[in-house]
Design a protein around this motif. Structure first.
Motif, PDB file in Angstrom:
ATOM      1  N   CYS A  36       2.192 -43.351   9.990  1.00  0.00           N
ATOM      2  CA  CYS A  36       3.446 -42.586  10.018  1.00  0.00           C
ATOM      3  C   CYS A  36       4.544 -43.363  10.729  1.00  0.00           C
ATOM      4  O   CYS A  36       5.688 -43.416  10.263  1.00  0.00           O
ATOM      5  CB  CYS A  36       3.239 -41.238  10.694  1.00  0.00           C
ATOM      6  SG  CYS A  36       2.323 -40.062   9.708  1.00  0.00           S
TER       7      CYS A  36
ATOM      8  N   VAL B  19       2.830 -36.577  11.514  1.00  0.00           N
ATOM      9  CA  VAL B  19       3.185 -36.371  10.108  1.00  0.00           C
ATOM     10  C   VAL B  19       4.397 -35.453  10.002  1.00  0.00           C
ATOM     11  O   VAL B  19       5.328 -35.714   9.227  1.00  0.00           O
ATOM     12  CB  VAL B  19       1.987 -35.804   9.312  1.00  0.00           C
ATOM     13  CG1 VAL B  19       2.406 -35.324   7.944  1.00  0.00           C
ATOM     14  CG2 VAL B  19       0.896 -36.851   9.193  1.00  0.00           C
TER      15      VAL B  19
ATOM     16  N   SER C 103       7.466 -37.358  10.977  1.00  0.00           N
ATOM     17  CA  SER C 103       7.887 -38.327   9.967  1.00  0.00           C
ATOM     18  C   SER C 103       8.559 -37.626   8.788  1.00  0.00           C
ATOM     19  O   SER C 103       9.535 -38.126   8.230  1.00  0.00           O
ATOM     20  CB  SER C 103       6.713 -39.173   9.492  1.00  0.00           C
ATOM     21  OG  SER C 103       5.796 -38.408   8.754  1.00  0.00           O
TER      22      SER C 103
ATOM     23  N   ASP D  46       8.022 -44.761   9.004  1.00  0.00           N
ATOM     24  CA  ASP D  46       9.333 -44.404   9.544  1.00  0.00           C
ATOM     25  C   ASP D  46      10.135 -45.640   9.927  1.00  0.00           C
ATOM     26  O   ASP D  46      11.327 -45.724   9.650  1.00  0.00           O
ATOM     27  CB  ASP D  46       9.188 -43.491  10.755  1.00  0.00           C
ATOM     28  CG  ASP D  46       8.901 -42.066  10.359  1.00  0.00           C
ATOM     29  OD1 ASP D  46       9.080 -41.735   9.171  1.00  0.00           O
ATOM     30  OD2 ASP D  46       8.511 -41.280  11.230  1.00  0.00           O
TER      31      ASP D  46
END
Length: 123
Positions: A38, A96, A99, A42
């Protein structure tokens, strides 16, 4: 196979195994992979936009990283397996979720600037 020293009788007539857990590392390892993936996604998205991201990402991923670190550091007992799984799932879920929120916010910000500059959503 469990030894008799690792088996504790429960009040309801059952037994609970509190011995060493041979698979203690599974939940922390999976959640660590999810966290790193994640963060990498990002950072790669932010690098493509030219925005500075590592400091912001480090701040936002601090809580999930702490939760996952605690899941690694818990004693390797079978009775603590639910705690390790819970901490790992919570940390990975927070990563998660962050993100997705970061990606959605970046998309909405980009759409706002495109519309502000006179662009249209059709082309």
């Amino acid at each position: 196979m469990t030894s008799w020293a690792a088996v504790v009788p429960l009040a309801g007539g059952g037994i609970r195994d509190v011995g060493p857990d041979g698979r203690w590392w599974v939940a922390p390892a999976v959640s660590t992979v999810v966290l790193v993936l994640c963060a990498w996604l990002d950072l790669s998205v932010l690098a493509g936009t030219g925005m500075s991201g590592p400091a912001t990402m480090a701040f936002c991923y601090a809580v999930p990283a702490v939760l996952i670190t605690v899941s690694w550091l818990l004693p390797h007992r079978r009775s603590l397996r639910p705690a390790r799984i819970g901490l790992g799932v919570t940390g990975a879920g927070a990563a998660v979720l962050f993100s997705k929120i970061a990606a959605l916010g970046l998309m909405l910000l980009l759409m706002f600037f495109v519309l502000l500059c006179g662009g249209t959503l059709e082309g």
